[in-house]
Design a protein around this motif. Structure first.
Motif, PDB file in Angstrom:
ATOM      1  N   GLY A 158      40.825  31.750  43.884  1.00 43.75           N
ATOM      2  CA  GLY A 158      39.779  30.932  44.526  1.00 43.75           C
ATOM      3  C   GLY A 158      40.272  29.947  45.555  1.00 43.75           C
ATOM      4  N   GLY A 159      40.587  28.665  45.162  1.00 43.94           N
ATOM      5  CA  GLY A 159      40.815  27.562  46.167  1.00 43.94           C
ATOM      6  C   GLY A 159      39.901  26.733  46.458  1.00 43.94           C
ATOM      7  N   VAL A 160      40.372  26.123  47.606  1.00 41.47           N
ATOM      8  CA  VAL A 160      39.706  24.877  48.221  1.00 41.47           C
ATOM      9  C   VAL A 160      38.466  25.143  48.881  1.00 41.47           C
ATOM     10  CG1 VAL A 160      41.562  23.101  47.837  1.00 41.47           C
ATOM     11  CG2 VAL A 160      41.011  24.114  49.925  1.00 41.47           C
ATOM     12  N   ASN A 161      38.267  26.461  49.384  1.00 37.73           N
ATOM     13  CA  ASN A 161      37.153  26.575  50.670  1.00 37.73           C
ATOM     14  C   ASN A 161      36.272  27.658  50.005  1.00 37.73           C
ATOM     15  OD1 ASN A 161      38.298  25.299  52.695  1.00 37.73           O
ATOM     16  ND2 ASN A 161      39.466  26.862  53.049  1.00 37.73           N
ATOM     17  N   VAL A 162      36.036  27.822  48.494  1.00 42.12           N
ATOM     18  CA  VAL A 162      35.057  28.677  47.937  1.00 42.12           C
ATOM     19  C   VAL A 162      33.796  28.304  48.205  1.00 42.12           C
ATOM     20  CG1 VAL A 162      34.301  29.430  45.740  1.00 42.12           C
ATOM     21  CG2 VAL A 162      36.844  29.392  46.040  1.00 42.12           C
ATOM     22  N   LEU A 163      33.484  27.138  48.300  1.00 47.68           N
ATOM     23  CA  LEU A 163      32.129  26.290  48.292  1.00 47.68           C
ATOM     24  C   LEU A 163      31.374  27.024  49.659  1.00 47.68           C
ATOM     25  CD1 LEU A 163      29.975  24.447  47.467  1.00 47.68           C
ATOM     26  CD2 LEU A 163      31.300  22.705  48.847  1.00 47.68           C
ATOM     27  N   ARG A 164      32.116  27.128  50.813  1.00 47.28           N
ATOM     28  CA  ARG A 164      31.605  27.719  51.874  1.00 47.28           C
ATOM     29  C   ARG A 164      31.891  29.232  51.958  1.00 47.28           C
ATOM     30  NH1 ARG A 164      31.654  24.891  57.766  1.00 47.28           N
ATOM     31  NH2 ARG A 164      30.599  26.429  58.918  1.00 47.28           N
ATOM     32  N   TYR A 165      32.868  29.687  51.545  1.00 40.46           N
ATOM     33  CA  TYR A 165      33.422  31.137  52.266  1.00 40.46           C
ATOM     34  C   TYR A 165      33.578  31.893  50.919  1.00 40.46           C
ATOM     35  CZ  TYR A 165      34.790  28.835  56.494  1.00 40.46           C
ATOM     36  OH  TYR A 165      34.642  28.243  57.915  1.00 40.46           O
ATOM     37  N   GLY A 166      33.465  31.304  49.747  1.00 40.61           N
ATOM     38  CA  GLY A 166      33.343  32.279  48.584  1.00 40.61           C
ATOM     39  C   GLY A 166      34.780  32.503  48.060  1.00 40.61           C
ATOM     40  N   ASN A 167      35.041  33.159  46.728  1.00 42.85           N
ATOM     41  CA  ASN A 167      36.300  33.623  46.368  1.00 42.85           C
ATOM     42  C   ASN A 167      36.714  34.883  46.883  1.00 42.85           C
ATOM     43  OD1 ASN A 167      36.577  31.894  43.856  1.00 42.85           O
ATOM     44  ND2 ASN A 167      34.649  33.163  43.239  1.00 42.85           N
ATOM     45  N   THR A 168      38.207  35.254  46.561  1.00 38.91           N
ATOM     46  CA  THR A 168      38.721  36.308  47.398  1.00 38.91           C
ATOM     47  C   THR A 168      37.701  37.594  47.111  1.00 38.91           C
ATOM     48  OG1 THR A 168      40.687  35.666  46.526  1.00 38.91           O
ATOM     49  CG2 THR A 168      40.777  37.882  47.301  1.00 38.91           C
ATOM     50  N   ARG A 169      36.929  37.846  46.250  1.00 45.09           N
ATOM     51  CA  ARG A 169      36.261  38.969  45.906  1.00 45.09           C
ATOM     52  C   ARG A 169      35.208  39.017  47.249  1.00 45.09           C
ATOM     53  NH1 ARG A 169      35.082  42.074  41.868  1.00 45.09           N
ATOM     54  NH2 ARG A 169      35.974  40.324  40.313  1.00 45.09           N
ATOM     55  N   GLU A 170      34.644  37.807  47.512  1.00 53.33           N
ATOM     56  CA  GLU A 170      33.811  37.853  49.002  1.00 53.33           C
ATOM     57  C   GLU A 170      34.615  37.966  50.168  1.00 53.33           C
ATOM     58  OE1 GLU A 170      31.992  37.058  45.489  1.00 53.33           O
ATOM     59  OE2 GLU A 170      33.287  35.492  46.359  1.00 53.33           O
ATOM     60  N   LEU A 171      35.889  38.039  50.157  1.00 53.47           N
ATOM     61  CA  LEU A 171      36.573  37.996  51.589  1.00 53.47           C
ATOM     62  C   LEU A 171      37.227  39.410  51.827  1.00 53.47           C
ATOM     63  CD1 LEU A 171      38.261  34.782  51.094  1.00 53.47           C
ATOM     64  CD2 LEU A 171      36.263  35.158  52.342  1.00 53.47           C
ATOM     65  N   VAL A 172      37.002  40.486  50.943  1.00 53.39           N
ATOM     66  CA  VAL A 172      37.381  41.972  51.079  1.00 53.39           C
ATOM     67  C   VAL A 172      36.582  42.787  51.181  1.00 53.39           C
ATOM     68  CG1 VAL A 172      37.498  42.131  48.684  1.00 53.39           C
ATOM     69  CG2 VAL A 172      39.058  43.483  50.198  1.00 53.39           C
ATOM     70  N   LEU A 173      36.655  43.689  52.348  1.00 53.39           N
ATOM     71  CA  LEU A 173      35.725  44.602  52.648  1.00 53.39           C
ATOM     72  C   LEU A 173      36.171  46.135  52.141  1.00 53.39           C
ATOM     73  CD1 LEU A 173      34.670  43.608  56.251  1.00 53.39           C
ATOM     74  CD2 LEU A 173      33.402  43.475  54.036  1.00 53.39           C
ATOM     75  N   GLY A 174      37.468  46.365  52.099  1.00 56.44           N
ATOM     76  CA  GLY A 174      37.888  47.759  51.606  1.00 56.44           C
ATOM     77  C   GLY A 174      39.505  47.376  51.051  1.00 56.44           C
ATOM     78  N   LEU A 175      39.655  48.492  50.362  1.00 58.49           N
ATOM     79  CA  LEU A 175      41.097  48.338  49.543  1.00 58.49           C
ATOM     80  C   LEU A 175      41.663  49.621  49.570  1.00 58.49           C
ATOM     81  CD1 LEU A 175      40.548  46.693  46.134  1.00 58.49           C
ATOM     82  CD2 LEU A 175      41.432  45.599  48.081  1.00 58.49           C
ATOM     83  N   GLU A 176      43.095  49.722  49.600  1.00 52.25           N
ATOM     84  CA  GLU A 176      43.738  51.079  49.362  1.00 52.25           C
ATOM     85  C   GLU A 176      44.549  50.634  47.989  1.00 52.25           C
ATOM     86  OE1 GLU A 176      46.743  53.060  52.138  1.00 52.25           O
ATOM     87  OE2 GLU A 176      47.770  51.637  51.204  1.00 52.25           O
ATOM     88  N   VAL A 177      44.299  51.624  47.020  1.00 49.82           N
ATOM     89  CA  VAL A 177      44.990  51.335  45.682  1.00 49.82           C
ATOM     90  C   VAL A 177      45.764  52.440  45.321  1.00 49.82           C
ATOM     91  CG1 VAL A 177      44.503  50.903  43.287  1.00 49.82           C
ATOM     92  CG2 VAL A 177      43.053  49.867  44.905  1.00 49.82           C
ATOM     93  N   ALA A 178      46.905  52.389  44.586  1.00 54.55           N
ATOM     94  CA  ALA A 178      47.804  53.353  43.949  1.00 54.55           C
ATOM     95  C   ALA A 178      47.304  53.408  42.478  1.00 54.55           C
ATOM     96  CB  ALA A 178      49.272  52.886  44.014  1.00 54.55           C
ATOM     97  N   LEU A 179      46.803  54.378  42.198  1.00 55.54           N
ATOM     98  CA  LEU A 179      46.160  54.643  41.012  1.00 55.54           C
ATOM     99  C   LEU A 179      47.472  55.029  39.785  1.00 55.54           C
ATOM    100  CD1 LEU A 179      42.860  56.597  42.011  1.00 55.54           C
ATOM    101  CD2 LEU A 179      43.072  54.036  41.363  1.00 55.54           C
ATOM    102  N   PRO A 180      46.837  54.968  38.441  1.00 50.89           N
ATOM    103  CA  PRO A 180      47.918  54.869  37.544  1.00 50.89           C
ATOM    104  C   PRO A 180      48.439  56.276  37.537  1.00 50.89           C
ATOM    105  CG  PRO A 180      46.301  53.417  36.664  1.00 50.89           C
ATOM    106  CD  PRO A 180      45.593  54.161  37.830  1.00 50.89           C
ATOM    107  N   ASP A 181      48.253  57.264  38.176  1.00 53.51           N
ATOM    108  CA  ASP A 181      48.507  58.799  38.039  1.00 53.51           C
ATOM    109  C   ASP A 181      49.197  59.097  39.127  1.00 53.51           C
ATOM    110  OD1 ASP A 181      46.629  59.072  39.748  1.00 53.51           O
ATOM    111  OD2 ASP A 181      45.629  60.613  38.809  1.00 53.51           O
TER     112      ASP A 181
END
Length: 477
Positions: A158-181
C-alpha cells in the motif's frame, strides 16, 4: 529411502549451482544470514542455499529442478515483510530464491505511461527512473530504499499514496511469472483494456509467492506532479479528520495525495528518539493530520490558495485547531519525517503489539473509540499508537507496553490482544491485514474471520496451481 532422497536433493542442488554459477549460489553462513532473519528479528529460519538467478530463464529452470526433486522454495525480494512472509521456517529444508540480481528496467513507454521492470528492482530506483523520464510512479512506503517491486507486487503493498493512486494491484498492467512446475506465464501486456477471460495477474498480486514467482511486471506511470502543498494540521479529533478529508477532496478536485492521521503519542515518541525532528506547531495538540495535495497542471492552478481556504474554513467550523503549511521542500520533508519514523521511534519505548487493519473510512473514528476502550480495559496503562493512512481506512494500530511494564509479560498476551482488536475490526466489516499480508504471522488467525467458502476457494486455487506445495510453504494457507 531417506538416503536416496538426500542423494537426489544433493544432485539437484549441484545442478542448480552449475546453472546460476558461484555468484548466484550462496551457502556461506555469514552471506546467508540476512536472507534468513526477519527484519524485526521475530523469526530466524534455515535453508540449504540462497539461489540468485540472473534472468527469467534461470528462475524457471531452478523452479523446474526443484519441482522434480520436491525441494520447497521461499521466493524473496528485499526481505522487508512485516508478517514473516519472506523468510523460511526454522525447520525449512529447501532453498531461498532471491530476485536481487534481476534488477533491469526492460522498457519505458512514455506515451503509454508504462515501464516494464524486473522483480529485483528496488522501489526507490523505479521512482527515480520514472522521474528522469518526466513520469511518476506513485508507490511509496517506508522501506522503499530496500524493498523490491516483486515483493511489493506479491504482497499488494500500500503506502502513503493509495488514496489517490491505489494499492500495487491498481498499478500493474501485466506480469511475467515462473509457475511451480517451471513453466513461464508471459503476461507482460501494457493494456488498459483486455476483456479476454480471467484476469490472471490478480491471482499472483498479493499471493505472497505461494502460487508462483513474479519475475517482471508492466507498471503504470502517471504525469509527474508539478506542485505539492503539504501541511501538518492539528484537529479536534478523528471525527474531524474524516470531515476534513471529505472537504479536502472536494476543494482540490480530488487532488488529495496523502492524508495521514497521527495522535500526540506519535509526536512524543519521534521527538524523543529520532534526531533532527521538530514539532512544526507552537503548542501541543492531541490529534494531527499530515495532509498533502498535489497537481500535475503545467500552470499555477491555485493549489496553495485552495489549501489555505480549506484550512481557514475548517478552522472557523471547529475542525482545525492550528496548522503549519510547508513553505519549501525542506519543511515538507521534515513533516514527513515525523510520520515516517513513528515505527522506528516505538522501539526504544519497549515491546509493542502491532496491527495492520482497515475499516470503511467513515468508521475509523468508531474503530478507534471501541478499540482504545477495549485494550485499555484489558491492559491498564497500555499506550495506543494508532496512526496511518486514514484516507483509505488503514490504521496501524500499534500498542506499546505500559510505561515501566514487563516487555515479555506484555508480549505473552499477543494473541489475546490480537483477538480483541481483530474481533472489533471484523465486526465493523474490516480486514485484519490491510497492506502487510498474512505471511506466517496471520496464517492461522485469518481462518477465524474468512468464511469457510473463501478459505476453501483459496485452498483449491493453491492446490491446482501448486499441487506439490513447494511455493513458499506454510505461508498464507
Amino acid at each position: 529411502m531417506k538416503a536416496l532422497a538426500e542423494t537426489v536433493i544433493d544432485d539437484t542442488l549441484q545442478r542448480i549451482r552449475a546453472l546460476v554459477g558461484d555468484k548466484g549460489y550462496i551457502t556461506a553462513a555469514d552471506a546467508m544470514e540476512p536472507h534468513l532473519v526477519e527484519w524485526r528479528g521475530l523469526w530466524r529460519g534455515q535453508a540449504r542455499a540462497v539461489v540468485k538467478p540472473a534472468d527469467t530463464a534461470e528462475v524457471a529452470e531452478v523452479v523446474k529442478l526443484c519441482a522434480e526433486a520436491g525441494i520447497p522454495i521461499v521466493p524473496q525480494g528485499g526481505n522487508t515483510s512485516l508478517v514473516g512472509g519472506s523468510v523460511p521456517y526454522e525447520d525449512f529444508d529447501g532453498i531461498i530464491l532471491s530476485l536481487a540480481r534481476m534488477n533491469r528496467v526492460r522498457a519505458i513507454d512514455r506515451m503509454n505511461y508504462t515501464m516494464t521492470v524486473e522483480a529485483g528492482c528496488v522501489l526507490a530506483d523505479l521512482q527515480r527512473i520514472a522521474e528522469e523520464n518526466d513520469r511518476f510512479f506513485p508507490l511509496s512506503l517506508a522501506a522503499e530504499g530496500s524493498c523490491m517491486i516483486g515483493g511489493n507486487l506479491s504482497t499488494n503493498a500500500g503506502g502513503v499514496n493509495v488514496l489517490r493512486y491505489g494499492n500495487t494491484r491498481e498499478l500493474v498492467l501485466g506480469l511475467e511469472v515462473a509457475l511451480p512446475d517451471g513453466t513461464v506465464w508471459e503476461g507482460l501486456r501494457g493494456l488498459r483494456k483486455d476483456n479476454t477471460g480471467y484476469d490472471l495477474k490478480h491471482l499472483f498480486v498479493g499471493a505472497e509467492g505461494t502460487l508462483g514467482i513474479v519475475t517482471a511486471a508492466v507498471l503504470k506511470l502517471f504525469p509527474k506532479p508539478t506542485r505539492r502543498e503539504t501541511a501538518m494540521v492539528a484537529i479536534s479529533g478523528p471525527d474531524a479528520a474524516i470531515e476534513l478529508l471529505a472537504r479536502a477532496r472536494a476543494a482540490s478536485a480530488d487532488g488529495v495525495t496523502s492524508f495521514e492521521l497521527m495522535p500526540r503519542i506519535c509526536f512524543d515518541f519521534v521527538l524523543a528518539h529520532i534526531a533532527d525532528t521538530v514539532d512544526p506547531l507552537p503548542q501541543r495538540y492531541d490529534w494531527h493530520v499530515l495532509l498533502e495535495l498535489s497537481s500535475t497542471s503545467p500552470e499555477d492552478d491555485g493549489l496553495a490558495e485552495k489549501l489555505q481556504n480549506l484550512l481557514e474554513k475548517a478552522a472557523e467550523d471547529g475542525l482545525v485547531l492550528d496548522a503549519a503549511i510547508a513553505q519549501n521542500q525542506a519543511q515538507a520533508n521534515a513533516m514527513w519525517k515525523l510520520r515516517e519514523t513513528v515505527s522506528e521511534a516505538q522501539k526504544p519505548e519497549g515491546a509493542s503489539i502491532k496491527h495492520d487493519v482497515s475499516v470503511p473510512v467513515s468508521r475509523v473514528p468508531e474503530f478507534l473509540r471501541r478499540a482504545d476502550e477495549a485494550v485499555a480495559k484489558a491492559v491498564p496503562g497500555i499506550r495506543v499508537v494508532g496512526f496511518g493512512h486514514v484516507g483509505d481506512g488503514n490504521i496501524h494500530y500499534n500498542l506499546s507496553v505500559p510505561k515501566g511494564g514487563d516487555n515479555q509479560a506484555f508480549l505473552a498476551r499477543w494473541e489475546e490482544i490480537n483477538e480483541i482488536v481483530h474481533d472489533i475490526v471484523h465486526d465493523m466489516g474490516g480486514s485484519i491485514s490491510a497492506e502487510h499480508g498474512l505471511g506466517r504471522l496471520k496464517r492461522e488467525e485469518i481462518t477465524r474471520y474468512k468464511s469457510q467458502t473463501e478459505m476453501e476457494l483459496m485452498r483449491k486455487i493453491k492446490g491446482l496451481i501448486d499441487p506439490k506445495g513447494i511455493m513458499n510453504p506454510g505461508k498464507v494457507l
